[in-house]
Design a protein around this motif. Structure first.
Motif, PDB file in Angstrom:
ATOM      1  N   TYR A   7       0.808  -1.212   0.000  1.00 42.73           N
ATOM      2  CA  TYR A   7       0.000   0.000   0.000  1.00 42.73           C
ATOM      3  C   TYR A   7       0.851   1.278   0.000  1.00 42.73           C
ATOM      4  O   TYR A   7       1.713   1.460   0.866  1.00 42.73           O
ATOM      5  N   GLU A  11       4.681   2.683  -6.675  1.00 41.74           N
ATOM      6  CA  GLU A  11       5.625   3.259  -7.647  1.00 41.74           C
ATOM      7  C   GLU A  11       7.053   2.792  -7.361  1.00 41.74           C
ATOM      8  O   GLU A  11       7.798   2.438  -8.263  1.00 41.74           O
ATOM      9  N   ASP A  14       7.316  -0.868  -8.370  1.00 39.35           N
ATOM     10  CA  ASP A  14       7.435  -1.004  -9.828  1.00 39.35           C
ATOM     11  C   ASP A  14       8.868  -0.704 -10.258  1.00 39.35           C
ATOM     12  O   ASP A  14       9.442  -1.386 -11.100  1.00 39.35           O
ATOM     13  N   GLN A 129      -2.126   7.952   9.222  1.00 41.11           N
ATOM     14  CA  GLN A 129      -1.542   7.500   7.951  1.00 41.11           C
ATOM     15  C   GLN A 129      -0.028   7.652   7.893  1.00 41.11           C
ATOM     16  O   GLN A 129       0.605   7.186   6.950  1.00 41.11           O
ATOM     17  N   ILE A 130       0.546   8.343   8.884  1.00 36.82           N
ATOM     18  CA  ILE A 130       1.992   8.580   8.846  1.00 36.82           C
ATOM     19  C   ILE A 130       2.763   7.359   9.327  1.00 36.82           C
ATOM     20  O   ILE A 130       3.791   6.994   8.773  1.00 36.82           O
TER      21      ILE A 130
ATOM     22  N   SER B  77       5.078   3.038 -16.130  1.00 39.60           N
ATOM     23  CA  SER B  77       5.358   3.350 -14.731  1.00 39.60           C
ATOM     24  C   SER B  77       6.716   4.042 -14.645  1.00 39.60           C
ATOM     25  O   SER B  77       7.649   3.635 -15.323  1.00 39.60           O
ATOM     26  N   PRO B  78       6.909   5.080 -13.828  1.00 40.59           N
ATOM     27  CA  PRO B  78       5.872   5.795 -13.072  1.00 40.59           C
ATOM     28  C   PRO B  78       4.952   6.590 -13.995  1.00 40.59           C
ATOM     29  O   PRO B  78       5.221   6.688 -15.194  1.00 40.59           O
ATOM     30  N   ARG B 145       7.304  17.873  -5.689  1.00 45.83           N
ATOM     31  CA  ARG B 145       7.354  16.550  -5.055  1.00 45.83           C
ATOM     32  C   ARG B 145       7.760  16.622  -3.588  1.00 45.83           C
ATOM     33  O   ARG B 145       7.686  15.623  -2.876  1.00 45.83           O
ATOM     34  N   PHE B 147       7.582  17.492   0.359  1.00 39.70           N
ATOM     35  CA  PHE B 147       6.416  17.433   1.236  1.00 39.70           C
ATOM     36  C   PHE B 147       5.947  18.824   1.637  1.00 39.70           C
ATOM     37  O   PHE B 147       6.749  19.718   1.914  1.00 39.70           O
ATOM     38  N   ILE B 152      -2.934  16.676   5.974  1.00 41.15           N
ATOM     39  CA  ILE B 152      -3.742  15.924   5.001  1.00 41.15           C
ATOM     40  C   ILE B 152      -5.158  15.634   5.523  1.00 41.15           C
ATOM     41  O   ILE B 152      -6.081  15.394   4.770  1.00 41.15           O
ATOM     42  N   ARG B 177      -7.457   2.928  -7.531  1.00 42.55           N
ATOM     43  CA  ARG B 177      -7.505   1.695  -6.744  1.00 42.55           C
ATOM     44  C   ARG B 177      -8.792   1.661  -5.927  1.00 42.55           C
ATOM     45  O   ARG B 177      -9.447   0.649  -5.814  1.00 42.55           O
ATOM     46  N   ASP B 181     -11.554   6.240  -1.385  1.00 43.75           N
ATOM     47  CA  ASP B 181     -10.504   6.482  -0.398  1.00 43.75           C
ATOM     48  C   ASP B 181      -9.648   7.669  -0.859  1.00 43.75           C
ATOM     49  O   ASP B 181      -8.844   7.563  -1.785  1.00 43.75           O
ATOM     50  N   SER B 183      -7.109   9.263   0.434  1.00 41.83           N
ATOM     51  CA  SER B 183      -5.645   9.129   0.499  1.00 41.83           C
ATOM     52  C   SER B 183      -5.116   8.342  -0.681  1.00 41.83           C
ATOM     53  O   SER B 183      -4.102   8.695  -1.292  1.00 41.83           O
ATOM     54  N   MET B 184      -5.834   7.266  -1.003  1.00 42.43           N
ATOM     55  CA  MET B 184      -5.395   6.428  -2.130  1.00 42.43           C
ATOM     56  C   MET B 184      -5.472   7.210  -3.437  1.00 42.43           C
ATOM     57  O   MET B 184      -4.589   7.094  -4.293  1.00 42.43           O
ATOM     58  N   GLU B 187      -2.614   9.469  -3.737  1.00 43.54           N
ATOM     59  CA  GLU B 187      -1.420   8.691  -4.127  1.00 43.54           C
ATOM     60  C   GLU B 187      -1.477   8.317  -5.599  1.00 43.54           C
ATOM     61  O   GLU B 187      -0.471   8.360  -6.299  1.00 43.54           O
ATOM     62  N   ARG B 193       2.380  10.960  -0.429  1.00 46.77           N
ATOM     63  CA  ARG B 193       3.166   9.762  -0.148  1.00 46.77           C
ATOM     64  C   ARG B 193       3.314   9.620   1.351  1.00 46.77           C
ATOM     65  O   ARG B 193       3.429  10.625   2.057  1.00 46.77           O
ATOM     66  N   TYR B 194       3.318   8.406   1.804  1.00 49.90           N
ATOM     67  CA  TYR B 194       3.537   8.125   3.218  1.00 49.90           C
ATOM     68  C   TYR B 194       2.657   8.993   4.117  1.00 49.90           C
ATOM     69  O   TYR B 194       3.102   9.536   5.127  1.00 49.90           O
ATOM     70  N   GLY B 195       1.420   9.179   3.704  1.00 50.45           N
ATOM     71  CA  GLY B 195       0.469   9.918   4.537  1.00 50.45           C
ATOM     72  C   GLY B 195       0.658  11.417   4.514  1.00 50.45           C
ATOM     73  O   GLY B 195       0.057  12.123   5.328  1.00 50.45           O
ATOM     74  N   ARG B 196       1.477  11.913   3.627  1.00 50.23           N
ATOM     75  CA  ARG B 196       1.682  13.364   3.566  1.00 50.23           C
ATOM     76  C   ARG B 196       1.451  13.895   2.160  1.00 50.23           C
ATOM     77  O   ARG B 196       1.730  13.217   1.172  1.00 50.23           O
TER      78      ARG B 196
END
Lengths: 207, 495
Positions: A7, A11, A14, A129-130, B77-78, B145, B147, B152, B177, B181, B183-184, B187, B193-196
């Motif tokens: 999750y 990226e 991949d 989420q962090i 990808s990406p 890109r 942070f 969030i 996905r 959601d 957050s998803m 992303e 990314r990573y919740g931020r």
């Protein structure tokens, strides 16, 4: 084999997959569905068997603990955690990447007085989420401790406990590029020097 | 229509990396080529055109573009900004795929990395891949890109995200996905990314990014005369998620510019249209927001509406590889903010990157307006100016000293004596034969090469049937650029 949560880091996964396959490796990764699966085993069983069968092991520790825990047993471990423990137990040639947030969170907790697994035992983490689970710190410590000689050996003399911190996907790519490209060089060296040359005769090694 | 003409018609220029494909049946091949372009210097793919037969068209299906887009999105990808568009050439449908050079190399198509070597797309060798990865590490992480300080869970404009999901899903059929959601989804858009949230995500989706990033504000001013600094009629400052400030700023321009009205033969109703072509102004505005350099906190975007011109300014210089001249000809560039550009593309606000400016010029010329022009200076920023035909030489020097030097160097050096002669004789819509006769030239080939082609290249004249350049019924007429050249000559001789 590449072991990680999926999750949020698709990226990166991949990227890792394409780099490793481009360098000539056969990559087992559940995100890509390339882990050998046998219908007579559970999903867990297949993953752990893959750890046993693989030649090289790359683990990625992210701020997401991942799935697989038994909901009835709060002490049960995620699949990724179990895979990494299994790789350590089997002493597989292994490489580990840990996200900066994981390293930072553990360091912060240590400095707040919640040192080690026992120190964190009474802490309760709200859903966020962090950093999804305090056991991520356990996993990081499991990876960095020298299991052959725990505690007794000074840090700078420990073996097999190298965990590379990464911040961005680019950091991950550079790690893969620099670590795993060497195998290609070795393979090419062997091909060039032994396969068709003098040191090994045709069918050399057969008996 | 030959391949050179196709390139010209699509404003792709001569030096671009352009590849022609006869159909879109071989998706694998298209995917590999797109991936190769991303890992190299970018390029264009034109599908429905054969090297030997010219335009043959796509057999077609109305949703071919959507299918192709989705295929590329799924397998590359990406994620990257790749603009797929249907275009009409010789009354046939072709599909153009614009691929700016990628910022997140190496890219893979179906898990394999391809690169371009000359005109070939090949699987990249290990050493090449390693070089790409290692070279990339010396570049700092892009501003968009990094942070953001946004929370969030607290600072997001959820409605803005939901609208984006709906529009991206409907128009482009993006695969999420889990569209529920948030957050998803963020992303999936590569803005969290990573919740931020990243800076790019902040600019696009937070309630008010200007709190943390003051440079995201748009200031808009309307003046009562063409003199800068004169009385403001209207002045506003816009804050909020990018799409909202874009719409607010566009509404400001419309509110403060008059509309042009005309009657078309056979239609008793009067047609009202904005003074400056809507598509051109929206393109200029979205470019200012998508391609600008956000990294300086003191930067910004501002709009100046004068009675006879419109200026859209942003801080920072043009992105690397882009010049004022290349904007007029179309170019392939590395996008400065590809994540922001990608979301704007998915919402249908940005259909092209390198050709956007060329189409702006075209829209203005089609509407009888002078071509917009760009001025870029690393210290003063980038300004694009639209003007009305009424801008006289008397007005410009006091308003913007840069107007005159800007317009003339681009136009005059290429205006040969032959072109001037041609313009002076082109009094109405005339065929090549008529023109040749009036000027008194016998050699048709010489006339074509020395008179017609140079005049078309600088857009001083235009074809009456542009979609059929070789038609026997083809005629030529003077364009607004040509009229400006003649007016400039008349002024010079008057002095």
């Amino acid at each position: 084999m590449v072991s990680s949560t999926v999750y949020g880091i698709e990226e990166l996964l991949d990227r890792v997959y394409t780099l490793l396959t481009s360098f000539g490796y056969e990559v087992w990764m559940s995100h890509k569905g390339t882990v050998p699966v046998f219908s007579n085993r559970t999903a867990f069983g297949n993953c752990l068997q893959a750890v046993k069968d693989c030649d090289l092991f790359l683990g990625i520790i992210t701020p997401n603990y991942g799935s697989g825990q038994d909901p009835k047993d709060s002490s049960s471990l995620s699949i990724t955690h179990q895979e990494i423990l299994k790789a350590i137990e089997l002493n597989k040639p292994r490489w580990l990447l840990a996200h900066d947030n994981v390293v930072f969170a553990r360091s912060l907790l240590n400095n707040l007085g919640y040192k080690g697994r026992a120190g964190r035992a009474d802490l309760r983490l709200k859903k966020n989420q962090i950093f999804t689970d305090l056991r991520i710190s356990d996993l990081y410590e499991d990876a960095t401790i020298d299991h052959e000689s725990p505690e007794t050996v000074p840090l700078d003399e420990r073996k097999g406990n190298w965990v590379q911190k990464y911040h961005s996907n680019n950091d991950g790519s550079i790690f893969i590029g620099s670590q795993f490209f060497r195998y290609q060089e070795v393979e090419e060296f062997i091909k060039e020097n032994f396969q068709n040359g003098e040191p090994l005769q045709k069918n050399g090694g057969a008996s | 229509m030959n391949l050179k003409q196709i390139k010209t018609l699509l404003s792709l220029g001569e030096n671009q990396r352009v590849e022609f494909k006869s159909s879109i049946r071989n998706l694998e091949e298209l995917g590999r080529t797109v991936c190769g372009f991303l890992n190299s210097a970018g390029g264009y793919l034109i599908c429905g055109v054969s090297e030997s037969e010219g335009v043959i068209g796509i057999e077609s299906s109305h949703d071919a573009v959507t299918k192709l887009e989705r295929y590329l999105l799924e397998h590359i990808s990406p994620k990257a900004f790749v603009a797929v568009q249907a275009e009409e050439l010789d009354k046939k449908l072709v599909i153009s795929i614009e691929v700016p050079a990628g910022s997140d190399v190496p890219y893979a198509f179906k898990d394999v990395i391809y690169i371009r070597t000359g005109e070939l797309t090949q699987v990249a060798k290990s050493q090449t891949i390693r070089d790409i990865v290692m070279r990339h590490q010396v570049e700092p992480e892009r501003w968009e890109r990094r942070f953001s300080f946004a929370d969030i869970e607290r600072d997001l404009d959820v409605q803005e995200i939901r609208t984006t999901i709906a529009e991206a899903g409907n128009v482009r059929r993006v695969l999420f996905r889990d569209a529920k959601d948030i957050s998803m989804v963020l992303e999936d858009f590569s803005v969290a990314r990573y919740g931020r949230l990243t800076n790019g995500g902040d600019v696009l989706f937070s309630t008010n990014p200007a709190i943390r990033l003051p440079q995201t504000r748009i200031r808009a001013m309307c003046y009562s005369s063409d003199k800068a600094g004169d009385t403001f009629i209207d002045m506003k400052s816009f804050e909020g998620p990018l799409h909202r400030i874009f719409e607010d700023a566009y509404a400001f321009i419309i509110r403060n510019t008059s509309s042009s009205s005309k009657f078309i033969k056979g239609n008793p109703k009067r047609l009202d249209a904005p003074l400056y072509p809507e598509e051109a102004v929206r393109e200029a505005l979205i470019n200012a927001l998508a391609h600008r350099d956000y990294s300086a906190a003191s930067g910004g975007v501002s709009i100046h509406v004068y009675p006879h011109r419109l200026e859209i300014w942003n801080s920072g210089a043009l992105p690397e590889g882009v010049t004022e001249q290349s904007l007029l000809k179309g170019q392939i560039s590395i996008l400065r903010n590809p994540d922001i550009a990608h979301v704007l593309y998915l919402r249908g606000f940005m259909e092209k990157a390198g050709r956007g400016s060329v189409l702006m010029v075209q829209k203005c010329l089609d509407s009888g307006l002078p071509s917009p022009f760009w001025k870029s200076d690393p210290k003063l920023g980038v300004t694009v100016t639209f003007s009305t035909p009424e801008v006289t030489p008397e007005v410009t020097p006091e308003v913007t000293p840069e107007v005159t030097p800007e317009v003339t160097p681009e136009v005059t050096p290429e205006v040969t004596p032959e072109v001037i002669k041609l313009l002076k004789h082109l009094t109405s819509e005339m065929s090549r034969g008529d023109l040749q006769e009036v000027i008194g030239l016998r050699d048709a080939e010489h006339f074509r090469k020395s008179y017609i082609i140079p005049a078309l290249e600088i857009k001083a004249i235009e074809m009456t049937i542009p979609e059929k350049p070789t038609s026997s019924k083809q005629k030529y007429r003077i364009s607004s650029v040509g009229e400006r050249i003649l007016a400039g000559l008349a002024n010079n001789s008057a002095r």
